[in-house]
Design an enzyme around this catalytic site. Structure first.
Site, short mmCIF file in Angstrom:
data_model
loop_
_atom_site.label_atom_id
_atom_site.label_comp_id
_atom_site.label_asym_id
_atom_site.label_seq_id
_atom_site.Cartn_x
_atom_site.Cartn_y
_atom_site.Cartn_z
CB SER A 15 -6.30 -72.97 -58.42
OG SER A 15 -7.17 -71.22 -56.87
CB SER A 140 -6.67 -56.00 -56.02
OG SER A 140 -6.71 -55.69 -56.50
CE1 TYR A 153 -10.35 -58.87 -54.08
CE2 TYR A 153 -10.25 -56.68 -56.09
CZ TYR A 153 -9.40 -57.98 -55.10
OH TYR A 153 -8.14 -58.81 -55.75
CE LYS A 157 -7.48 -58.98 -52.02
NZ LYS A 157 -6.72 -59.89 -51.36
CB THR A 188 -6.54 -66.71 -62.00
OG1 THR A 188 -7.16 -64.91 -61.33
CG2 THR A 188 -4.82 -65.76 -62.14
#
Length: 263
Positions: A15, A140, A153, A157, A188
């Protein structure tokens, strides 16, 4: 860098960005290995491509990082080699630090950092033996600066940058290249699938992600960055300028992020 005659392995291919990369690369003269947890979704992505004989699927879970050597062995059996690994698989998080279970932090590190690192390390001897290889890591902008509600997160990252910068240095003489791709907001399901404080999915889209770059636009820019063999590429709208504000005016960035509608 050209994709012609290359074997490209994409994680998180079922995806979002991974699917977009698959559809675009399938138009080029290369072979693809598609990975994610859901084999049925991978089959659907494969079916949407042409040249099906040049596409193989290899489902596995990044969280199962202890078994990555076996995963790499299976991958190498498909086309006999891998030239380019696109580490795209991962999850995000949306919750205040004070409320977030340490198990959520661990899950983000297990998938976004340790899973990616373990897979890359397992493939490294193949690259060294061939004296050629290319790692592309989807990090990111949050791997370069942080924002509220994404502590786990951001931590995972940021860690990717530390590891892959070291790998690039250690294996420069082996002709092994590394590109870190730093997306801003891309439309997304990353926000819908983001983990909340107790580990459940957020389940809804946020405004900034909804208004982010279209996947097709992002993928084209990403592939250009790979072809140019950039060390890092910052791909987004206005938010990408945060990289430069952080570098020269870190206190200003702090104030701007606090005033923004990022949530």
């Amino acid at each position: 860098m050209t994709f012609k005659n290359k074997v490209v392995w994409i994680t998180g291919a079922s995806s979002g960005i991974g699917k977009g990369l698959t559809l675009e690369l399938a138009k080029l003269d290369c072979k693809l290995i598609l990975s994610a947890r859901n084999g049925e979704k991978l089959e659907e992505v494969k079916a949407a491509c042409g040249n099906l004989e040049n596409i193989q699927i290899l489902p596995f879970d990044l969280a199962d990082y202890a078994n990555m050597k076996l995963v790499v062995e299976d991958a190498l059996k498909l086309f006999g080699k891998v030239d380019l690994l696109i580490n795209n698989g991962g999850i995000s998080q949306r919750s205040p630090i004070i409320e977030t279970s340490i198990e959520v932090d661990k899950k983000l590190m297990d998938i976004d950092y340790l899973g990616t690192v373990a897979l890359s390390k397992a493939l490294l001897p193949h690259f060294v033996s061939n004296q050629s290889g290319y790692y592309v890591v989807v990090s990111s902008l949050m791997g370069k600066f942080s924002s509220p509600l994404r502590s786990a997160y951001c931590g995972a990252k940021h860690a990717l940058h530390g590891f892959f910068d070291a790998l690039r240095l250690e294996h420069d003489n082996d002709n092994i290249k590394v590109t870190l791709i730093c997306p801003g907001f891309v439309n997304t399901d990353v926000a819908r699938n983001a983990l909340t404080a107790n580990g459940s999915k957020q389940g809804y889209q946020d405004e900034m992600t909804e208004n982010g770059l279209h996947v097709d636009v992002f993928v084209k820019r990403m592939l250009k960055a790979i072809q140019k063999e950039k060390y890092e590429a910052y791909i987004g709208k206005f938010e990408a300028y945060g990289i430069y504000v952080k570098r020269f005016f870190p206190k200003l960035l702090h104030k701007l992020v606090l005033k923004s509608k990022v949530n």
